[in-house]
Design an enzyme around this catalytic site. Sequence first.
Site, short mmCIF file in Angstrom:
data_model
loop_
_atom_site.label_atom_id
_atom_site.label_comp_id
_atom_site.label_asym_id
_atom_site.label_seq_id
_atom_site.Cartn_x
_atom_site.Cartn_y
_atom_site.Cartn_z
N SER A 279 0.80 -1.24 0.08
CA SER A 279 -0.14 0.05 -0.01
C SER A 279 0.87 1.20 -0.09
O SER A 279 0.46 2.19 -0.80
CB SER A 279 -0.92 -0.11 1.25
OG SER A 279 -0.34 -0.04 2.32
N HIS A 309 -1.76 -8.76 2.35
CA HIS A 309 -1.69 -7.45 2.89
C HIS A 309 -2.64 -7.18 3.85
O HIS A 309 -2.75 -7.88 4.85
CB HIS A 309 -1.37 -6.31 1.63
CG HIS A 309 -0.96 -4.83 2.21
ND1 HIS A 309 -0.25 -4.96 3.39
CD2 HIS A 309 -0.62 -3.92 1.69
CE1 HIS A 309 0.19 -3.50 3.70
NE2 HIS A 309 -0.15 -2.99 2.46
N HIS A 356 6.75 -12.65 9.40
CA HIS A 356 6.69 -11.31 8.77
C HIS A 356 7.96 -11.10 8.02
O HIS A 356 9.13 -11.87 7.93
CB HIS A 356 7.00 -10.20 10.12
CG HIS A 356 6.77 -8.83 9.38
ND1 HIS A 356 7.64 -8.03 8.65
CD2 HIS A 356 5.38 -7.97 9.33
CE1 HIS A 356 7.21 -6.86 8.41
NE2 HIS A 356 5.80 -6.88 8.67
N ARG A 365 3.57 -3.82 17.26
CA ARG A 365 1.92 -3.55 17.05
C ARG A 365 1.17 -4.72 17.84
O ARG A 365 -0.11 -4.38 18.17
CB ARG A 365 1.85 -3.51 15.45
CG ARG A 365 2.48 -2.32 15.14
CD ARG A 365 2.45 -2.08 13.59
NE ARG A 365 2.83 -3.45 12.65
CZ ARG A 365 2.76 -3.80 11.39
NH1 ARG A 365 2.11 -3.04 10.63
NH2 ARG A 365 3.12 -5.10 11.18
N ASP A 411 -1.41 -8.64 12.71
CA ASP A 411 -2.66 -9.31 12.11
C ASP A 411 -3.03 -10.29 12.99
O ASP A 411 -4.32 -10.78 13.03
CB ASP A 411 -2.69 -9.82 10.69
CG ASP A 411 -2.16 -8.65 9.67
OD1 ASP A 411 -2.94 -7.69 9.69
OD2 ASP A 411 -1.16 -9.04 8.93
#
Length: 474
Positions: A279, A309, A356, A365, A411
């Site tokens: 993105s 994504h 990742h 995060r 995620d």
Amino acid sequence: MASLRTLRAFNLVSALPRAHQRSLVSSFVAAKRFKSTTQGLKERLSELIPAKQEEVKAVKKAHGSKPLGEVTVDMAYGGMRGIKGMIWEGSVLDAEEGIRFRGLTIPECQKVLPAAEGGDEPLPESLFWLLVTGEVPSPEQVKLLSAEWAARSAIPSFVEELIDRCPSTLHPMSQFSLAVTALQHESQFAKAYQQGIHKSKYWEYTYEDSMDLIAKLPNIAGRIYRNVYKDGKLPAINPNLDYGANLANLLDFGDKKQFVELMRLYLTIHSDHEGGNVSAHATHLVGSALSDPYLSFAAGLNGLAGPLHGLANQEVLRWTMKMRDELGSAEVSDETIKEYVWKTLRSGQVVPGYGHAVLRKTDPRYTCQREFALKHLPTDPMFKLVSQLYNIVPGVLTEQGKTKNPWPNVDAHSGVLPQHYGLVEQDYYTVLFGVSRSLGVLSQLIWDRALGMPLERPKSLSTQIVKKMFEGKN
């Protein structure tokens, strides 16, 4: 330009109900009062740009011919992973430490960035200020930015009608991208470019478009959510609320204080993850053609919509819920979960939410979302299940020996939190990601134009050429 913006804003006010008119005009008055004592974002940015331009010139002069690293054939075939090939000012991702926003880690941001009165999480406005300027804003500067975004938030009637005419079966991300592309009709950059403005002014019009776009995204996102999942009725933006609180209100969760805090945290931590993710890179790439911020960000949204994504968080949630349903309960033994994880791996699937491309430790995060859950929803069954997975999956993946990073990424946690508060529509989650990602990619797009970044055009090779390059060589 300032007078035109003011006129346009007050024309929008006149179309609102009288109660909202009075409230919004009050925000204009408050903003003017802040301006008399507080420096605004654009004014501060205009001071910073000349020094940054000189710094870039000096770096290019001193180091322009020096290599940043080695490019291998594996990198070319592997999606350019690991190639150092672009400049991104807002954030840098370290494999061990995680993301730093302008040099600050997520815990540091949580400590120093202004929060809402009575809140604990940093305001998205404060992070945007940091991403644009590299400086921590004052609470007054954040309030000024909140008021400005509220004043810019109305979307044209034709965009409202466009969203309203979308069938509810059209994916929310497709509607989101469609609406952002349609907003290009309002682009100040596109109009100014057609009139032949000097390139030294590109950043100013990019800034105005970016501010307008960011401000309008909650209205767009809220309208999509209400149309697809509710009755289609949407409240007006409250000029006295911050960005995250307004988004929560538009989604019909504004009365839940913890959900409002969650939106502030979510918008902050998902905003930027350096420039190589799809993105971010797509927005930067399309912007390098001097496409305006609307077209550029729409490209980023289309990349974000991919399952590798932005869709990843709902993939994690669906896998976790499927596991819960198959095992018959959210409260099962560690050994049972371990067997289910192995079953997933043996079937040729991956465990979603783990691993990742860059990180080699638990994603910060993930950690801050876990801390939020431990504070606000420690007994939630799905959170307890996610916690079990956190204790089990890394060991299984390490034993399997096929992953460089067995630790959870963002995620692995982000879908569980909105579920707890009742936002259960998984197809919508990427829209929230998109609202957040605008803060990072558009702040960089402003700097792209300020620094005169050129059209991005890497050299490509065919497989035949690669083979010829190494013929007769070991």
